[in-house]
Scaffold this motif. Structure first.
Motif: not given
Length: 277
Positions: A58, A257, A260, A268, A270, A276
């Motif tokens: 994450s 990621a 984002k 986020v 993963i 992701f």
């Protein structure tokens, strides 16, 4: 060291950021890319490589563009530095970055970015007509000037990366590894790194070898070693290259990621394959 926490920091430099990310080719994400990919993908790549075989599960990120905006333009400022009555007071003055640097003997980067012919006449013309002479508060830039990224790995280890524009040092990095038995720290440009052993309380200083020709010192000697390793691999069947396309893809996915996470203000998650949503 049984590492638990990894911290890296990239010091972009106040005038370097103005050159590349306010006036330069990487100032707007719609025509180039966002800051983390353009300037700091190397840092995320190193974190991913150094933490292997751990996998990031994450990521969260925060960052903003807060200073180089039209709202912050001084009322007395002109649209171009060479016409500006308060140019001498501005740390981002194009005259200081390019003309004064030329007069001080600089002939390469960053001046070569703004003109092919490096002389006073062509530098002045570039500042009068091109983007590098415009006020930093009048540009179409939209990339962030500071960003932090937090990584969580599958064994509980964490890593943190910070990118900041407003520093006196230019394009330098600081790396710290905090483990259960000690810590390692290194600041870019220094000739030694320190290794502290918690068990003995001793701190050792290890020399950093600068084994590259002075005329090939681009990116701290990395350019030289990149080419040297590639040529060596051609001679030895690829044995000198220790990373491949899969690791490169995974580190780039981490960069996207993180962006984002910043844009959507969320953590986020993963997947094991690096993807992701």
């Amino acid at each position: 060291m049984g590492e638990e926490f990894f911290a890296t920091e990239e010091l972009v430099g106040f005038w370097r950021f103005a050159h590349s990310f306010v006036r330069g080719n990487w100032r707007n994400s719609s025509s180039s890319s966002f800051s983390l990919l353009a300037k700091s993908c190397h840092d995320v790549d190193l974190i991913n490589h150094w933490m292997a075989p751990k996998c990031c599960t994450s990521v969260s990120s925060f960052g903003h563009l807060t200073h180089f905006t039209k709202e912050n333009k001084p009322a007395e400022a002109a649209s171009r530095c060479l016409d500006c009555p308060i140019e001498q007071e501005c740390p981002y003055s194009a005259k200081k970055i390019y003309i004064d640097a030329y007069k001080a003997g600089v002939r390469g980067w960053p001046i070569k970015d703004i003109t092919e012919v490096v002389d006073l006449e062509n530098i002045t013309e570039a500042l009068c007509k091109g983007p590098y002479g415009k006020c930093v508060y009048d540009m179409d830039n939209n990339v962030v000037s500071h960003q932090v990224v937090n990584f969580q790995f599958d064994d509980g280890a964490t890593a943190n990366f910070s990118m900041v524009a407003f520093t006196k040092h230019t394009s330098e990095r600081e790396v710290k590894v905090y483990g259960t038995k000690g810590e390692i720290a290194y600041e870019d440009g220094r000739d030694k790194m320190h290794v502290c052993d918690f068990r003995t309380g001793n701190t050792e200083y290890w020399p950093i070898l600068q084994d590259y020709p002075r005329e090939m010192s681009g990116h701290g000697g990395a350019d030289f070693h990149l080419v040297k390793t590639f040529i060596g691999s051609l001679k030895n069947g690829g044995q000198q290259i220790v990373t491949g396309p899969e690791e490169t893809l995974r580190s780039h996915l981490l960069v996207f990621a993180a962006e984002k996470a910043r844009l959507e203000n969320k953590v986020v998650n993963i997947k094991p394959d690096g993807s992701f949503s």
